[in-house]
Design an enzyme around this catalytic site. Structure first.
Site, PDB file in Angstrom:
ATOM      1  N   SER D  70     -65.112 -14.025 -14.706  1.00 58.68           N
ATOM      2  CA  SER D  70     -65.030 -12.828 -13.859  1.00 58.68           C
ATOM      3  C   SER D  70     -65.881 -11.670 -14.351  1.00 58.68           C
ATOM      4  O   SER D  70     -66.091 -10.702 -13.617  1.00 58.68           O
ATOM      5  CB  SER D  70     -63.585 -12.333 -13.757  1.00 58.68           C
ATOM      6  OG  SER D  70     -62.814 -13.234 -13.014  1.00 58.68           O
ATOM      7  N   LYS D  73     -68.598 -10.573 -12.135  1.00 62.53           N
ATOM      8  CA  LYS D  73     -68.381  -9.870 -10.862  1.00 62.53           C
ATOM      9  C   LYS D  73     -69.137  -8.539 -10.755  1.00 62.53           C
ATOM     10  O   LYS D  73     -69.817  -8.309  -9.746  1.00 62.53           O
ATOM     11  CB  LYS D  73     -66.881  -9.655 -10.622  1.00 62.53           C
ATOM     12  CG  LYS D  73     -66.121 -10.945 -10.329  1.00 62.53           C
ATOM     13  CD  LYS D  73     -64.602 -10.701 -10.347  1.00 62.53           C
ATOM     14  CE  LYS D  73     -63.814 -11.965 -10.045  1.00 62.53           C
ATOM     15  NZ  LYS D  73     -62.351 -11.750 -10.235  1.00 62.53           N
ATOM     16  N   TYR D 240     -57.612  -5.112 -12.832  1.00 64.00           N
ATOM     17  CA  TYR D 240     -56.547  -5.589 -11.954  1.00 64.00           C
ATOM     18  C   TYR D 240     -55.395  -4.586 -11.908  1.00 64.00           C
ATOM     19  O   TYR D 240     -55.611  -3.390 -11.792  1.00 64.00           O
ATOM     20  CB  TYR D 240     -56.074  -6.977 -12.385  1.00 64.00           C
ATOM     21  CG  TYR D 240     -57.190  -7.977 -12.447  1.00 64.00           C
ATOM     22  CD1 TYR D 240     -58.041  -8.172 -11.361  1.00 64.00           C
ATOM     23  CD2 TYR D 240     -57.415  -8.712 -13.593  1.00 64.00           C
ATOM     24  CE1 TYR D 240     -59.068  -9.104 -11.416  1.00 64.00           C
ATOM     25  CE2 TYR D 240     -58.446  -9.642 -13.658  1.00 64.00           C
ATOM     26  CZ  TYR D 240     -59.269  -9.824 -12.572  1.00 64.00           C
ATOM     27  OH  TYR D 240     -60.282 -10.729 -12.632  1.00 64.00           O
TER      28      TYR D 240
END
Lengths: 416, 416, 416, 416
Positions: D70, D73, D240
């Site tokens: 990730s 990203k 997150y």
């Protein structure tokens, strides 16, 4: 099987009037998210009603074929329940209403278990539990005839099925779906593309209303328990986010589909099949909904508003000289019908008792146990009890003896 | 009114055995979030069952008083329905299951309308619709006796009621609750503090099962429609996030409360009242749940699994010389019971027809209309139809005439 | 304090032009959910900007008073942080964006902890942590003047505050709010009714931008940590469900209020105060938003897009005969400004080193430690290091000695 | 490029100590949901820091390769922003924090637009916007070297990628994803399987911190706007459901990955790369988190807590005889650095002004415009202004003339 016009029986005329009246409602729009569905004739409107002795009343375009779509869900769920039992199926698919639209993504946290078999995720999972041959054969047995798959609609569903693929992959990622996601959704699209008529749906619903036995042939399609379980899930989850109000206003367990089909059933009374392609904003057929509302209101059909019939199963009570009581019972004995008899006889026990069970059909084991217990108590008080049953089924083990006719029983007791 | 032990009637013994067996289950914990509730005796367990002719079977501590808590919700909702009608009440409180715990905050976006009257928000709003005197009087009429308020529990509820105050202020801010939030919650706390017994609850549930009429006194408490509407909402929303599985496994519309009470009803058959203070993690009484499950399984009580009784309302069919058909009907005529007769007579019309309605109770208007239509059709074909009814109620307007006994009718037709 | 028109300084003219241009935007509507707010003059538009040396530029109606409403939230949060520290405050109020509107009800499951201090629930809880006198006094210290409470608006808020009461009772029921719900909300309404001007807000924001010290008086209002913590929470949660896009497009930590006020701050650079009562559908002032967007775009103000200034703190580098290196530093030394010097000197160590710290302001301890470590290493290699600092602050403990002027230092080393 | 131990520069030692201290934390577990990731050595721990002049400090296993996961990203998002611009990319992918775990399914109702590019749905969509070659090449340009794809990890991701396929099909069904779902997810898996080291990540983050230019080669990788936009989205959505607390406590825009990698950047100061495979329950590397916390605390790195450096860009102020003012400026002029000069000169205008822009680097257009406006105003008041700039860049159009050295300028004015 289909109703023929009959000048004397008023029911066909009533149904024709109902269909005629609702034809004027041209509200709603034909579903187009699957392009092929958009070709349906928006004016078509079929209604059929199947009694539990297998008579089908039909009105309108009850024999125009259409693809079954989501109306297949309760029947495939019934097949799965019948194959694996409720506990095993509930481990895989829940039974709680989701209070959401048909395409809602609300899986059980952690397990990915779909909330119920009436939303797409739950239906895909249910379908994945059975080989597709079994599903196709099972639907045919419900309808009592072979049902074809509409390959054009299938191809159209397949092309536009990304939301369902998304659900399948989601359930797979969470371990809920164990079959291949692409294959499971393909089978589901195929199941949705099976072609039926409103009359077929009435018969299929009739199977559920008739406790799992086919109302025309008497063949057992699914078990009594499977049938009542499906009806329950239809009652609480069948109409998506409209289920609560539906059950309140119409009171019929039901399931609708995007092609305009709808099944409804009144347990122990009727199966109903409907078809009209124009849908409201909930995705339910406008006229099918209207027809159910009128049927419920006009004919007093509502699962929570039953006609209170004579509770007692006793249809004739005769007290003979010498304190001999004769009680004649009828129907499929249940708890409510048997309880008044036990109360009466316990309150003022006779000298002797004749129980005529000739007209008793398929008694519930609980009712028989209760009755047998009563017979035993009377016997312990030296009250002889004899049964009359020309089929000599030996329903009550504690009875002194059993006769083929009432006359024989009376003679026997008179002699005692 | 309470059941007295009787050696012969097996039902008391069966209920005692059921209660005895479940007493061994000491799982769950007594609610303590309202401090006063924690003083309940965890061993208490009462069960009562009320038949529709007003007999109450009771077992265990069926006469120990406790506060009604949430079990009051369906009865107050029934009072509101009876006062304002379904449409008006639905404008204020929804009927969709929330799929959430009892204290969930899920109001309709925009309007603040609570999802259903069985969650706290919906119950507070329902309570706010009626003066508190009316509520207290209404609950007493359901029970058939004056019910006291437990002031100590009320004070305890009042002290710990911030969550409910939060809900009330929220609904007020959205315009859903129009009464004063603090007063509305106080009335709700008071309603929850009314003291009842399991026997009371059985009778109260019996009113709902009996289509709104009191099973003991026959007094009408709420309308037939109000009663069936409440049962429907109990079926879909009564057991919070457990409603779907409850309806599936037990099949009885029900409502539980945090003090350990529970009501359940099987339409047209029974009312059930239960009390046992230890609760499971859903907040439902462990033993009350267990008792309902056993009652449903052992006695075959499930709203979707009715015993299929003889569909036809005809209990005797006699064909006399001269083509005179005699058909004797019984029970509260409904659509399903009348339909086979119309079919039979339409299929092979007699020369003359005697309809004996002597044993017919309170027929559904739809069934009468259907029958009258049949009579008219036969008359148009010159088939004379006469009715037998010793009460001479004039149920069928299209019949040629009406007699007090079958003999008179036969004589009349023989002469014709 | 307020800017006086000045023909030469272009900034007032630029701000006037910006205000003038945005006056043409008459979109949005004045808030009316608190009736009293609806009386605001929709044409009013004030802008003020406070530099960190205490100069306030103002344009438009920068001195029209209005109630502070939600713009009070970050300042009261700062007071709470300063009183109890971050850990204690975070135990009671979270710091995660809720991604929801200002009145969203999303509390932490189990604890009832509100998500952040910028939504109402979090603000009410923050307010409940402090006596109201402290809050009123604290706001006044931020502004540098006594701030009155608008009693009419307070009364209006009080009358219409049921949603906030609902939140307070909810938090109380979950144990999150430990003060009385009605008193806590009343204090919150009072805090929201404090009257400020756009110029006040610019100064108040200037305190946050200036690391907690008042830009005009130099008085410390809150600690450096409290100030940066508030700015961070404003950055992630200040603009409700618009926060992400706001931070992206405007790049200024900010907080808006329903009366049309808005504060924004660029850390270490500016405080901004705005007022214009017409709101967009998010509840933010249309023109205040527009002004921030223009300021950010025209003046290159964006927290993530800083002008890359000369990294090194060294403003003059001189290498004298004999391998003596002179390095003159300035500013508030930080890691980034000090690191190049350590790298340079480690790469090619001089024979001797003069570090002139005269122009160094308030150095970060980490930078000093690093520099001191370098000095120690050089000393171990027999490289003498002397410091020049006319204030003789003794900043570097490992330096050989310290002089008041560069000349003295050179003399000393020349002699060595 | 990698740091070589150096006895004198204290920074390597500090980083080694930090790495050494955190090695003792063996908490967390290596990710295993992609089986191949479970083979990582749990003890590995690498840290690297890249200054904006291209120096890389490294400690621990900063050169052990791992798959980027990730952490890719933000860089792919930067490539998409650079290709299509913010408006076009925002039409496809939002920028609001989702406040949810990395695999949350929360798309914009109606459009299916994913909330931000840092959750999987948003990353898959971002990836689908670019050909895969462009992505691979772009990542290599960020790192400054070719990056290989780990085919074994790719195969493992592919096998276990049903959740991502679910997201892709969902976005496709809603019209948000217009590329093929299976191809888009395959490209995304491939992007996640690119192998990097902690040093690579430090350099890549350095590009973002350096406003889009490569800190080693100076090559422009993405535009200044793209770089700051990515940093902003990292700040609000990068960690997150932990983003709010992260930004508060650590204050560095960051992005973590399931293989244990993490990038962080302090705008205009540093890029940081970290690697340690053991993850906490949020899926973030335990030691990487710890290292960022310590770096932030020890070195005073926090985006909202900048060292307040000398605001004015003026590094030398000299007032000559005859009222001639000399002001020497340095750095990349911004609004905050220029404003004090405009204020000073407007307050007490000189007879003549020399602006020495020799040390001014890459000035912000807004600052130049402001300065030019000031020059114009002074000229209108007959104050001559001349610029010194040995590169003769003509930065101020309104200046009277421009000289290569201060001496020339003084001579010119003296003569006037």
């Amino acid at each position: 099987m289909i109703n023929e016009p009959n000048r004397i029986n008023p029911i066909p005329e009533l149904l024709d009037a109902l269909v005629g009246g609702l034809r004027e409602d041209t509200g709603g729009t034909v579903a187009s998210y699957i392009p092929e569905l958009a070709y349906a004739d928006p004016e078509h409107f079929g209604l059929a009603m199947c009694t539990l002795d297998g008579h089908v009343y039909a009105a309108g375009e009850a024999d125009v074929p259409f693809t079954i779509q989501s109306v297949s869900k309760p029947f495939v769920y019934a097949l799965a329940l019948d194959e694996f039992g409720l506990d095993e199926v509930m481990r895989r698919v829940g039974v709680e209403p989701s209070g959401e639209a048909f395409n809602a993504i609300r899986l059980e946290p952690g397990t990915g278990r779909p909330p119920n078999p009436m939303v797409n995720a739950g239906a895909i999972l249910t379908t994945s539990l059975l080989p597709f041959d079994r599903i196709l054969d099972g639907l045919a047995r419900f309808a009592g005839r072979t049902l074809p798959v509409d390959e054009t609609v299938y191809a159209s569903e397949y092309r536009t099925g990304d939301l369902n693929r998304s659900l399948a992959y989601l359930m797979s990622s969470l371990g809920a779906l164990t079959a291949d996601p692409l294959e499971s959704t393909a089978a589901y699209f195929r199941q949705c593309s099976v072609r039926v008529t409103a009359s077929d749906l009435a018969v299929m619903a009739g199977v559920l209303a008739n406790a799992g036995a086919h109302p025309v042939t008497g063949e057992r399609i699914v078990s009594r328990d499977s049938a009542s379980q499906v009806l329950t899930v239809m009652a609480s989850c069948g109409m998506y986010d409209f289920s609560g109000e539906w059950l309140l206003r119409v009171g019929l367990p039901a399931k609708s589909g995007v092609s305009g089909g709808l099944v409804a059933a009144l347990p122990a009374q009727f199966g109903i099949g409907l078809y009209s392609p124009r849908l409201d904003q909930h995705g339910n057929s406008v006229r099918a909904i209207g027809a159910c509302e009128e049927l419920s209101a006009r004919f007093g059909l509502h699962v929570m508003n039953p006609v209170v019939r004579k509770a007692s199963a006793v249809y004739e009570r005769r007290d003979l000289s010498g304190g001999i009581a004769v009680r004649r019972l009828e129907g499929d004995l249940g708890f409510a019908g048997t309880e008044p008899l036990t109360r009466e006889l316990a309150g003022s026990p006779p000298s002797a008792l004749v129980l005529d069970l000739d007209r008793v059909g398929d008694p519930h084991p609980a009712a028989l146990r209760m009755l047998d217990r009563l017979v035993q108590s009377l016997a312990e008080d030296s009250v002889p009890v004899v049964v009359v049953d020309h089929r000599r089924r030996g329903l009550l083990r504690n009875a002194e003896t059993e006769f083929g006719s009432l006359g024989e029983a009376q003679q026997y007791l008179d002699r005692s």
